[in-house]
Design an enzyme around this catalytic site. Structure first.
Site, PDB file in Angstrom:
ATOM      1  N   GLY A  46       0.844  -1.203   0.000  1.00 27.51           N
ATOM      2  CA  GLY A  46       0.000   0.000   0.000  1.00 27.51           C
ATOM      3  C   GLY A  46       0.871   1.242   0.000  1.00 27.51           C
ATOM      4  O   GLY A  46       2.100   1.176   0.117  1.00 27.51           O
ATOM      5  N   LEU A  47       0.199   2.366  -0.120  1.00 26.70           N
ATOM      6  CA  LEU A  47       0.894   3.656  -0.177  1.00 26.70           C
ATOM      7  C   LEU A  47       1.668   3.932   1.113  1.00 26.70           C
ATOM      8  O   LEU A  47       1.345   3.363   2.172  1.00 26.70           O
ATOM      9  CB  LEU A  47      -0.131   4.780  -0.372  1.00 26.70           C
ATOM     10  CG  LEU A  47      -0.883   4.832  -1.701  1.00 26.70           C
ATOM     11  CD1 LEU A  47      -1.994   5.877  -1.625  1.00 26.70           C
ATOM     12  CD2 LEU A  47       0.073   5.144  -2.851  1.00 26.70           C
ATOM     13  N   SER A  48       2.612   4.837   1.033  1.00 27.47           N
ATOM     14  CA  SER A  48       3.303   5.304   2.238  1.00 27.47           C
ATOM     15  C   SER A  48       2.260   5.952   3.159  1.00 27.47           C
ATOM     16  O   SER A  48       1.431   6.739   2.698  1.00 27.47           O
ATOM     17  CB  SER A  48       4.370   6.330   1.829  1.00 27.47           C
ATOM     18  OG  SER A  48       4.996   6.846   2.973  1.00 27.47           O
ATOM     19  N   GLY A  49       2.271   5.572   4.414  1.00 27.03           N
ATOM     20  CA  GLY A  49       1.307   6.132   5.365  1.00 27.03           C
ATOM     21  C   GLY A  49      -0.026   5.412   5.399  1.00 27.03           C
ATOM     22  O   GLY A  49      -0.919   5.779   6.172  1.00 27.03           O
ATOM     23  N   SER A  50      -0.174   4.356   4.587  1.00 26.66           N
ATOM     24  CA  SER A  50      -1.461   3.631   4.577  1.00 26.66           C
ATOM     25  C   SER A  50      -1.635   2.807   5.855  1.00 26.66           C
ATOM     26  O   SER A  50      -2.758   2.506   6.265  1.00 26.66           O
ATOM     27  CB  SER A  50      -1.568   2.730   3.334  1.00 26.66           C
ATOM     28  OG  SER A  50      -0.508   1.792   3.306  1.00 26.66           O
ATOM     29  N   GLY A  51      -0.516   2.417   6.472  1.00 19.49           N
ATOM     30  CA  GLY A  51      -0.612   1.654   7.728  1.00 19.49           C
ATOM     31  C   GLY A  51       0.061   0.295   7.692  1.00 19.49           C
ATOM     32  O   GLY A  51      -0.139  -0.519   8.597  1.00 19.49           O
ATOM     33  N   LYS A  52       0.905   0.044   6.709  1.00 17.91           N
ATOM     34  CA  LYS A  52       1.564  -1.267   6.569  1.00 17.91           C
ATOM     35  C   LYS A  52       2.379  -1.631   7.817  1.00 17.91           C
ATOM     36  O   LYS A  52       2.218  -2.709   8.379  1.00 17.91           O
ATOM     37  CB  LYS A  52       2.498  -1.278   5.332  1.00 17.91           C
ATOM     38  CG  LYS A  52       1.821  -0.962   4.027  1.00 17.91           C
ATOM     39  CD  LYS A  52       2.798  -0.976   2.850  1.00 17.91           C
ATOM     40  CE  LYS A  52       3.914   0.040   2.943  1.00 17.91           C
ATOM     41  NZ  LYS A  52       3.479   1.452   2.888  1.00 17.91           N
ATOM     42  N   SER A  53       3.271  -0.720   8.222  1.00 20.95           N
ATOM     43  CA  SER A  53       4.151  -1.014   9.375  1.00 20.95           C
ATOM     44  C   SER A  53       3.340  -1.146  10.653  1.00 20.95           C
ATOM     45  O   SER A  53       3.576  -2.069  11.450  1.00 20.95           O
ATOM     46  CB  SER A  53       5.182   0.103   9.573  1.00 20.95           C
ATOM     47  OG  SER A  53       5.931   0.273   8.419  1.00 20.95           O
ATOM     48  N   SER A  90       5.932  -1.900  -2.305  1.00 17.03           N
ATOM     49  CA  SER A  90       5.870  -2.873  -3.410  1.00 17.03           C
ATOM     50  C   SER A  90       4.825  -2.440  -4.436  1.00 17.03           C
ATOM     51  O   SER A  90       3.797  -3.094  -4.596  1.00 17.03           O
ATOM     52  CB  SER A  90       5.605  -4.286  -2.891  1.00 17.03           C
ATOM     53  OG  SER A  90       4.610  -4.355  -1.901  1.00 17.03           O
TER      54      SER A  90
HETATM   55  N1  LIG Z   1      10.539   8.276  -3.341  1.00 16.65           N
HETATM   56  C1  LIG Z   1       9.989   7.529  -2.362  1.00 16.65           C
HETATM   57  N2  LIG Z   1       8.844   6.820  -2.605  1.00 16.65           N
HETATM   58  C2  LIG Z   1       8.310   6.085  -1.635  1.00 16.65           C
HETATM   59  N3  LIG Z   1       8.815   5.952  -0.375  1.00 16.65           N
HETATM   60  C3  LIG Z   1       9.963   6.624  -0.096  1.00 16.65           C
HETATM   61  C4  LIG Z   1      10.580   7.435  -1.063  1.00 16.65           C
HETATM   62  N4  LIG Z   1      11.693   7.978  -0.498  1.00 16.65           N
HETATM   63  C5  LIG Z   1      11.756   7.527   0.758  1.00 16.65           C
HETATM   64  N5  LIG Z   1      10.721   6.719   1.017  1.00 16.65           N
HETATM   65  C6  LIG Z   1      10.565   5.978   2.292  1.00 16.65           C
HETATM   66  O1  LIG Z   1      10.897   4.634   1.991  1.00 16.65           O
HETATM   67  C7  LIG Z   1       9.851   3.755   2.351  1.00 16.65           C
HETATM   68  C8  LIG Z   1       9.428   2.857   1.187  1.00 16.65           C
HETATM   69  O2  LIG Z   1      10.384   1.863   0.988  1.00 16.65           O
HETATM   70  P1  LIG Z   1       9.938   0.501   0.336  1.00 16.65           P
HETATM   71  O3  LIG Z   1      11.153  -0.369   0.352  1.00 16.65           O
HETATM   72  O4  LIG Z   1       8.727  -0.004   0.995  1.00 16.65           O
HETATM   73  O5  LIG Z   1       9.591   0.949  -1.155  1.00 16.65           O
HETATM   74  S1  LIG Z   1       9.365   0.039  -2.438  1.00 16.65           S
HETATM   75  O6  LIG Z   1       8.589  -1.140  -2.049  1.00 16.65           O
HETATM   76  O7  LIG Z   1      10.672  -0.366  -2.958  1.00 16.65           O
HETATM   77  O8  LIG Z   1       8.652   0.888  -3.417  1.00 16.65           O
HETATM   78  C9  LIG Z   1       8.648   4.603   2.710  1.00 16.65           C
HETATM   79  O9  LIG Z   1       8.189   4.001   3.896  1.00 16.65           O
HETATM   80  P2  LIG Z   1       6.628   3.797   4.230  1.00 16.65           P
HETATM   81  O10 LIG Z   1       6.149   5.182   4.494  1.00 16.65           O
HETATM   82  O11 LIG Z   1       6.669   2.950   5.448  1.00 16.65           O
HETATM   83  O12 LIG Z   1       5.925   3.134   3.103  1.00 16.65           O
HETATM   84  C10 LIG Z   1       9.202   5.991   2.905  1.00 16.65           C
HETATM   85  O13 LIG Z   1       9.386   6.233   4.280  1.00 16.65           O
HETATM   86  N1  LIG Z   2      -6.710   1.906  10.867  1.00 17.31           N
HETATM   87  C1  LIG Z   2      -5.409   2.225  10.827  1.00 17.31           C
HETATM   88  N2  LIG Z   2      -4.492   1.290  10.489  1.00 17.31           N
HETATM   89  C2  LIG Z   2      -3.170   1.585  10.441  1.00 17.31           C
HETATM   90  N3  LIG Z   2      -2.660   2.810  10.719  1.00 17.31           N
HETATM   91  C3  LIG Z   2      -3.520   3.778  11.060  1.00 17.31           C
HETATM   92  C4  LIG Z   2      -4.924   3.537  11.124  1.00 17.31           C
HETATM   93  N4  LIG Z   2      -5.539   4.672  11.492  1.00 17.31           N
HETATM   94  C5  LIG Z   2      -4.568   5.578  11.662  1.00 17.31           C
HETATM   95  N5  LIG Z   2      -3.348   5.056  11.404  1.00 17.31           N
HETATM   96  C6  LIG Z   2      -2.062   5.803  11.522  1.00 17.31           C
HETATM   97  O1  LIG Z   2      -1.526   5.942  10.203  1.00 17.31           O
HETATM   98  C7  LIG Z   2      -0.098   5.923  10.258  1.00 17.31           C
HETATM   99  C8  LIG Z   2       0.386   4.824   9.320  1.00 17.31           C
HETATM  100  O2  LIG Z   2       1.798   4.867   9.286  1.00 17.31           O
HETATM  101  P1  LIG Z   2       2.666   3.594   8.918  1.00 17.31           P
HETATM  102  O3  LIG Z   2       2.175   2.394   9.655  1.00 17.31           O
HETATM  103  O4  LIG Z   2       4.101   3.977   9.098  1.00 17.31           O
HETATM  104  O5  LIG Z   2       2.311   3.408   7.375  1.00 17.31           O
HETATM  105  P2  LIG Z   2       3.195   2.760   6.211  1.00 17.31           P
HETATM  106  O6  LIG Z   2       4.066   1.708   6.847  1.00 17.31           O
HETATM  107  O7  LIG Z   2       2.199   2.189   5.255  1.00 17.31           O
HETATM  108  O8  LIG Z   2       3.990   3.892   5.632  1.00 17.31           O
HETATM  109  C9  LIG Z   2       0.307   5.696  11.693  1.00 17.31           C
HETATM  110  O9  LIG Z   2       0.600   6.924  12.284  1.00 17.31           O
HETATM  111  C10 LIG Z   2      -0.975   5.072  12.302  1.00 17.31           C
HETATM  112  O10 LIG Z   2      -1.096   5.339  13.686  1.00 17.31           O
END
Ligand SMILES: Nc1ncnc2c1ncn2[C@@H]1O[C@H](COP(=O)(O)OS(=O)(=O)O)[C@@H](OP(=O)(O)O)[C@H]1O
Ligand SMILES: Nc1ncnc2c1ncn2[C@@H]1O[C@H](COP(=O)(O)OP(=O)(O)O)[C@@H](O)[C@H]1O
Length: 195
Positions: free
Chosen positions: A30-37, A104
């Site tokens: 999913g997108l960055s910030g979607s909640g994967k971690s 991914s």
């Molecule tokens: N350009 C760009 N695009 C997306 N994300 C970026 C980028 N630069 C840095 N980051 C940070 O790196 C995390 C994503 O790494 P990933 O290994 O999951 O990416 S990928 O699967 O290879 O696309 C991603 O983490 P998450 O927010 O947890 O998804 C970001 O914190």
């Molecule tokens: N239902 C939910 N599931 C997962 N995260 C949530 C939810 N609602 C709010 N959040 C918040 O959204 C953020 C997701 O961040 P993160 O887990 O780092 O996402 P990702 O790994 O996809 O980048 C966290 O701050 C988390 O507390």
């Protein structure tokens, strides 16, 4: 060349039997910030408390070590996912549940990982959340940087994300709480009698 696969003395089946649970990959995408971690770690904690062998591989952490030579071009993302897939397969062979939290973004890359695993070993979980919500959350301030042009090739802004077409599970983190999403995943695994 000149490399022969060494058959281990303890098999995957024997390890599963000893652990009393199935071993597989929970692949969060999913997108960055979607909640994967957040979800991968919350599910892992629940499993750990039930004496289940599990481990989280997280994008940020793996990119500090194993994949520190890779950036965010399409080619590097593909190589990132290929390596993670190989590591995940080793975890499955070791009898554990491995939870991976990587954007991914490309279907073909996720499909390649699926193809390296057996039936019921690759569980794709689409962490669904609209870009607007991810951008509002912006837990690391990266969307702001991407909008300002400080980061290039940011997923959802100027780099594509291809949602799964038929994932095993979809969790909607915009509509449901963290606890509800975790329960949805745990229920799925229990229904399958994998844990
Ligand atoms: N350009 C760009 N695009 C997306 N994300 C970026 C980028 N630069 C840095 N980051 C940070 O790196 C995390 C994503 O790494 P990933 O290994 O999951 O990416 S990928 O699967 O290879 O696309 C991603 O983490 P998450 O927010 O947890 O998804 C970001 O914190
Ligand atoms: N239902 C939910 N599931 C997962 N995260 C949530 C939810 N609602 C709010 N959040 C918040 O959204 C953020 C997701 O961040 P993160 O887990 O780092 O996402 P990702 O790994 O996809 O980048 C966290 O701050 C988390 O507390």
């Amino acid at each position: 060349m000149n490399i022969v696969w060494y058959q281990e003395s303890v098999t995957k089946e024997e390890r599963r039997k000893k652990n009393k649970h199935h071993s597989f990959v929970l692949w969060f995408t999913g997108l960055s910030g979607s909640g994967k971690s957040t979800l991968a770690n919350a599910v892992a904690k629940t499993l750990f408390e039930q004496n289940i062998q599990c481990y989280v591989l997280d994008g940020d952490n793996v990119r500090h070590g194993l994949n520190s030579d890779l950036g965010f071009s399409a080619e590097d993302r593909t190589e990132n996912i290929r390596r993670i897939g190989e590591v995940a397969k080793l975890f499955v062979d070791s009898g554990q549940i491995v939870l991976t939290a990587f954007i991914s973004p490309f279907r073909q890359d996720r499909q390649l990982v699926r193809s390296k695993l057996e039936q019921d070993e690759f569980i794709e979980i689409y962490v669904h959340c609209p870009l607007e919500t991810c951008e509002q959350r912006d837990p690391k301030g990266l969307y702001k940087k991407a909008r300002n042009g400080e980061i290039r090739d940011f997923t959802g802004i100027d780099s594509p994300y291809e949602p799964p077409l038929s994932p095993e599970l979809v969790v909607d983190t915009d509509q449901y709480s963290i606890e509800q999403c975790v329960q949805q995943i745990i229920s799925y695994l229990k229904n399958k009698q994998w844990i």
